[in-house]
Design a protein around this motif. Structure first.
Motif, PDB file in Angstrom:
ATOM      1  N   MET A 116     -51.534 -33.147 -37.079  1.00 27.13           N
ATOM      2  CA  MET A 116     -51.092 -33.903 -38.245  1.00 27.13           C
ATOM      3  C   MET A 116     -50.408 -32.953 -39.233  1.00 27.13           C
ATOM      4  N   LYS A 117     -49.304 -33.423 -39.842  1.00 29.74           N
ATOM      5  CA  LYS A 117     -48.562 -32.579 -40.776  1.00 29.74           C
ATOM      6  C   LYS A 117     -48.336 -33.309 -42.097  1.00 29.74           C
ATOM      7  N   ASN A 118     -48.191 -32.516 -43.164  1.00 25.84           N
ATOM      8  CA  ASN A 118     -47.888 -33.105 -44.463  1.00 25.84           C
ATOM      9  C   ASN A 118     -46.380 -33.217 -44.661  1.00 25.84           C
ATOM     10  N   GLN A 119     -45.971 -33.583 -45.881  1.00 24.94           N
ATOM     11  CA  GLN A 119     -44.548 -33.797 -46.137  1.00 24.94           C
ATOM     12  C   GLN A 119     -43.737 -32.506 -46.103  1.00 24.94           C
ATOM     13  N   TYR A 120     -44.421 -31.359 -46.063  1.00 23.64           N
ATOM     14  CA  TYR A 120     -43.734 -30.066 -45.986  1.00 23.64           C
ATOM     15  C   TYR A 120     -43.723 -29.512 -44.568  1.00 23.64           C
ATOM     16  N   ASN A 121     -44.115 -30.387 -43.614  1.00 24.25           N
ATOM     17  CA  ASN A 121     -44.150 -30.025 -42.195  1.00 24.25           C
ATOM     18  C   ASN A 121     -45.201 -28.946 -41.899  1.00 24.25           C
ATOM     19  N   PRO A 167     -49.122 -28.097 -40.816  1.00 21.25           N
ATOM     20  CA  PRO A 167     -50.275 -28.736 -40.177  1.00 21.25           C
ATOM     21  C   PRO A 167     -51.460 -28.806 -41.127  1.00 21.25           C
ATOM     22  N   ILE A 168     -52.106 -29.954 -41.188  1.00 22.23           N
ATOM     23  CA  ILE A 168     -53.266 -30.161 -42.056  1.00 22.23           C
ATOM     24  C   ILE A 168     -54.353 -30.902 -41.285  1.00 22.23           C
ATOM     25  N   GLY A 169     -55.564 -30.865 -41.820  1.00 21.29           N
ATOM     26  CA  GLY A 169     -56.698 -31.525 -41.178  1.00 21.29           C
ATOM     27  C   GLY A 169     -56.606 -33.039 -41.245  1.00 21.29           C
ATOM     28  N   GLU A 170     -57.346 -33.666 -40.328  1.00 18.09           N
ATOM     29  CA  GLU A 170     -57.382 -35.132 -40.307  1.00 18.09           C
ATOM     30  C   GLU A 170     -58.023 -35.667 -41.585  1.00 18.09           C
TER      31      GLU A 170
END
Length: 230
Positions: A1-6, A8-11
């Motif tokens: 999963m990725k945020n708007q800045y590409n 990777p972040i946790g679920e």
């Protein structure tokens, strides 16, 4: 999963709430029950576990030394019984109603939903028995099922092979070693970390319950299948 800045972040975790603290409630199983330490009730039984008759080698990897007199032990037990973290429990054999050892729920983090089982101190009579396994099952089930914690930990000296084997047998996953984590008894301790997380617990629980089933034991108490076979 990725945020708007590409990145990777946790679920995401939806609807997370702070978990309740464990209490001095009784945890009852088929072969044993756990109850919070009560000095006047447990001092005699547990002095046999903690006292001068206990084997010296039992204390190598524990933060305590065995007690040489009952008065000093009684004072320790009184202090331990008042502690809220660690929260100490006596392990009671339902057949004899005798306390055969202790464990504690500790490093309790309600906000993050994590806690550790520690101060696992068993009599020789308790080691490698159904009661020892069931005691660990009861504590883990209380933490994971009833209180809804996300993470349940086991830590020990990285040189303590029996403790590491016990953790793996009970379904904990080895996570690594924290080097030079502690100084105790005048020596270094590298600490081995193990955990069970909430997504793993249902399968760990199933295996423990299957092994603890009376059908898995002969009339003289010998296991038919080892825990690793389930």
């Amino acid at each position: 999963m990725k945020n708007q800045y590409n990145q990777p972040i946790g679920e995401p975790i939806c609807d997370w709430t702070t978990r309740k603290k464990p209490t001095k409630r009784k945890m009852e199983g088929r072969y044993c029950y756990l109850e919070c330490l009560t000095p006047e009730k447990h001092v005699e039984d547990l002095y046999a576990v903690y006292g001068p008759e206990s084997a010296v080698e039992n204390w190598t990897y524990l933060p305590l030394e065995k007690f040489e007199d009952q008065a000093t032990f009684a004072a320790y037990l009184e202090s331990a019984s008042q502690s809220k973290d660690p929260l100490h429990y006596a392990i009671i054999d339902k057949t004899t109603e005798k306390a055969l050892g202790t464990l504690a729920l500790m490093r309790i983090n309600q906000e993050q939903g994590t806690m550790e089982v520690g101060f696992v101190i068993y009599s020789d009579q308790l080691k490698k028995t159904r009661i020892a396994t069931e005691a660990q099952y009861l504590a883990a089930s209380y933490a994971m099922d009833e209180l809804g914690y996300r993470r349940y930990e086991w830590k020990c000296d990285a040189l303590n092979e029996p403790s590491k084997k016990a953790a793996l047998r009970l379904g904990f996953v080895f996570e690594g070693v924290f080097r030079q984590a502690l100084v105790y008894k005048g020596r270094n301790r590298d600490t081995a970390w193990f955990s069970i997380i909430d997504s793993e617990w249902p399968e760990v629980k199933r295996k423990l319950e299957s092994w603890l089933d009376p059908e898995n034991f002969t009339e003289d108490g010998k296991q038919k299948k080892s825990l690793r076979m389930f």
